[in-house]
Design an enzyme around this catalytic site. Sequence first.
Site, PDB file in Angstrom:
ATOM      1  N   HIS A   7     -10.499  -5.898  -2.732  1.00  0.00           N
ATOM      2  CA  HIS A   7     -11.636  -5.756  -1.814  1.00  0.00           C
ATOM      3  C   HIS A   7     -12.760  -5.098  -2.615  1.00  0.00           C
ATOM      4  CE1 HIS A   7      -9.292  -6.952   1.655  1.00  0.00           C
ATOM      5  NE2 HIS A   7      -8.361  -6.061   1.347  1.00  0.00           N
TER       6      HIS A   7
ATOM      7  N   ASN B 278       2.158  -5.251  -3.101  1.00  0.00           N
ATOM      8  CA  ASN B 278       0.734  -5.518  -2.841  1.00  0.00           C
ATOM      9  C   ASN B 278      -0.022  -4.216  -2.591  1.00  0.00           C
ATOM     10  OD1 ASN B 278      -1.273  -7.667  -2.265  1.00  0.00           O
ATOM     11  ND2 ASN B 278      -1.265  -6.871  -0.179  1.00  0.00           N
TER      12      ASN B 278
ATOM     13  N   GLU C  70      -6.397 -10.521  -1.409  1.00  0.00           N
ATOM     14  CA  GLU C  70      -7.254 -10.265  -0.237  1.00  0.00           C
ATOM     15  C   GLU C  70      -8.717 -10.188  -0.660  1.00  0.00           C
ATOM     16  OE1 GLU C  70      -5.841  -6.904   2.071  1.00  0.00           O
ATOM     17  OE2 GLU C  70      -3.746  -7.462   1.782  1.00  0.00           O
TER      18      GLU C  70
ATOM     19  N   GLU D 129       0.799  -1.241   0.000  1.00  0.00           N
ATOM     20  CA  GLU D 129       0.000   0.000   0.000  1.00  0.00           C
ATOM     21  C   GLU D 129       0.827   1.284   0.000  1.00  0.00           C
ATOM     22  OE1 GLU D 129      -2.830  -0.427   3.218  1.00  0.00           O
ATOM     23  OE2 GLU D 129      -3.560  -2.331   2.434  1.00  0.00           O
TER      24      GLU D 129
ATOM     25  N   ASP E 146     -12.480 -10.123  -1.200  1.00  0.00           N
ATOM     26  CA  ASP E 146     -13.784 -10.211  -0.545  1.00  0.00           C
ATOM     27  C   ASP E 146     -14.709  -9.272  -1.304  1.00  0.00           C
ATOM     28  OD1 ASP E 146     -12.821  -7.754   0.515  1.00  0.00           O
ATOM     29  OD2 ASP E 146     -12.567  -8.564   2.531  1.00  0.00           O
TER      30      ASP E 146
HETATM   31  O1  G3I Z   1      -5.387  -7.756  18.823  1.00  0.00           O
HETATM   32  C1  G3I Z   1      -6.009  -6.565  19.311  1.00  0.00           C
HETATM   33  C2  G3I Z   1      -6.753  -6.828  20.581  1.00  0.00           C
HETATM   34  O2  G3I Z   1      -5.826  -7.215  21.576  1.00  0.00           O
HETATM   35  C3  G3I Z   1      -7.500  -5.571  20.987  1.00  0.00           C
HETATM   36  O3  G3I Z   1      -8.251  -5.826  22.121  1.00  0.00           O
HETATM   37  C4  G3I Z   1      -8.410  -5.119  19.863  1.00  0.00           C
HETATM   38  C5  G3I Z   1      -9.139  -3.818  20.205  1.00  0.00           C
HETATM   39  O4  G3I Z   1      -9.218  -2.961  19.118  1.00  0.00           O
HETATM   40  O5  G3I Z   1      -7.643  -4.895  18.726  1.00  0.00           O
HETATM   41  C6  G3I Z   1      -6.976  -6.059  18.268  1.00  0.00           C
HETATM   42  O6  G3I Z   1      -6.225  -5.754  17.131  1.00  0.00           O
HETATM   43  C7  G3I Z   1      -6.952  -5.552  15.926  1.00  0.00           C
HETATM   44  C8  G3I Z   1      -6.452  -6.554  14.894  1.00  0.00           C
HETATM   45  O7  G3I Z   1      -7.071  -6.297  13.656  1.00  0.00           O
HETATM   46  C9  G3I Z   1      -6.744  -7.995  15.291  1.00  0.00           C
HETATM   47  O8  G3I Z   1      -8.115  -8.211  15.341  1.00  0.00           O
HETATM   48  C10 G3I Z   1      -6.701  -4.140  15.462  1.00  0.00           C
HETATM   49  O9  G3I Z   1      -7.308  -3.227  16.349  1.00  0.00           O
HETATM   50  C11 G3I Z   1      -7.272  -3.953  14.081  1.00  0.00           C
HETATM   51  O10 G3I Z   1      -6.860  -2.677  13.585  1.00  0.00           O
HETATM   52  C12 G3I Z   1      -6.742  -5.019  13.161  1.00  0.00           C
HETATM   53  O11 G3I Z   1      -7.353  -4.839  11.898  1.00  0.00           O
HETATM   54  C13 G3I Z   1      -6.691  -5.462  10.822  1.00  0.00           C
HETATM   55  C14 G3I Z   1      -6.320  -4.404   9.789  1.00  0.00           C
HETATM   56  O12 G3I Z   1      -5.728  -5.039   8.678  1.00  0.00           O
HETATM   57  C15 G3I Z   1      -5.348  -3.385  10.367  1.00  0.00           C
HETATM   58  O13 G3I Z   1      -4.902  -2.502   9.394  1.00  0.00           O
HETATM   59  C16 G3I Z   1      -7.623  -6.485  10.218  1.00  0.00           C
HETATM   60  O14 G3I Z   1      -7.812  -7.566  11.127  1.00  0.00           O
HETATM   61  C17 G3I Z   1      -7.031  -7.035   8.929  1.00  0.00           C
HETATM   62  O15 G3I Z   1      -8.002  -7.813   8.252  1.00  0.00           O
HETATM   63  C18 G3I Z   1      -6.638  -5.882   8.021  1.00  0.00           C
HETATM   64  O16 G3I Z   1      -6.046  -6.416   6.857  1.00  0.00           O
HETATM   65  C19 G3I Z   1      -5.653  -5.460   5.882  1.00  0.00           C
HETATM   66  C20 G3I Z   1      -4.411  -5.996   5.209  1.00  0.00           C
HETATM   67  O17 G3I Z   1      -3.421  -6.282   6.157  1.00  0.00           O
HETATM   68  C21 G3I Z   1      -3.898  -5.033   4.153  1.00  0.00           C
HETATM   69  N1  G3I Z   1      -4.938  -4.681   3.219  1.00  0.00           N
HETATM   70  C22 G3I Z   1      -6.198  -4.212   3.794  1.00  0.00           C
HETATM   71  C23 G3I Z   1      -6.728  -5.209   4.801  1.00  0.00           C
HETATM   72  C24 G3I Z   1      -8.061  -4.766   5.361  1.00  0.00           C
HETATM   73  O18 G3I Z   1      -7.939  -3.591   6.094  1.00  0.00           O
END
Ligand code: G3I
Length: 302
Positions: free
Chosen positions: A206, A169, A235, A127, A237
Amino acid sequence: ASTLGASAAERGRYFGTAIAAGRLSNSQYSTIAAREFNMITAENEMKWDATEPQQGRFSYSQGDQIVNFALSRGLKVRGHALAWHAQQPDWARNMSGQALRNAMLNHVTQVATYYRGKIHSWDVVNEAFADGGSGARRDSNLQRTGNDWIEAAFRAARAADPNAKLCYNDYNTDNWNDAKTQAVYRMVQDFKSRGVPIDCVGLQSHFTGGSNYPSNYRTTLSSFAALGVDVQITELDITNANATAYANTVRDCYAVPRCNGITVWGVRDSDSWRSNESPLLFDGSGNKKAAYNSVLSALNEG
Ligand code: G3I
């Protein structure tokens, strides 16, 4: 064949999913993941904040859970992601200049070395381009270390793991006419012409639904492939899991010989970062949705 991964393998390709370590103990989840898919991406566990929470102190336990889950079942692993403006640890977010450049390169080297021999493809840089019509790089702390940060990351990754395929990516790079797509295309073209080590381009894909499916997606895939790189859908969906758009995605990939893999961003709708849009192939109870059948038939049409 009767599963997504096996059907893709019959055509020399893979069909993958993103996995979260915290869900692996759910047997419905891990059973579907191991049965249907033959490539695994860590949804969050191999990112910078997860693997280097303090500078120079690396933490691989969560990433290892996913890598071990995959490799012990004969599934391949897509590494995600070595250098990215988001999900940086706090210490890195507060850095700049040469210190940040060195820290980023050390991160790439350490993580790619640790996982050497276990990774099919790495998202080396994620990105790095701006949204909208500018075609510019995204402003970020990494970009402000100098425009050559991306190629520096690719060279460090190649040195650390010479056998992994190295990918760039990004998202919103699906429509061939978009400035962002064109800008990524020109970067890859430039890298290939100057011998910067890049092997593949990942299109996150996406998608927002049926009518928004990019009609020139196949042109985008084939245009990147013509530069001499593999192309992967990394990715996928789609809002409400539009079955026609899912099948079109498979058909467009299969029309391009170097489109050698598709990954969906999660297993069940309830696992998705877009769970309120039900964008995946399995419902929250683990049942196959209409989109699953549509993807499986398209894979088997080949
Ligand atoms: O693990 C913590 C947890 O301990 C905490 O209590 C909770 C409260 O907010 O947060 C948890 O972490 C979260 C993590 O996902 C695991 O669930 C983060 O806040 C959250 O920001 C994170 O989001 C991820 C996101 O990337 C972050 O940028 C998504 O799961 C994940 O699907 C998403 O994936 C990205 C790719 O890496 C890149 N392309 C876009 C894609 C979608 O955004």
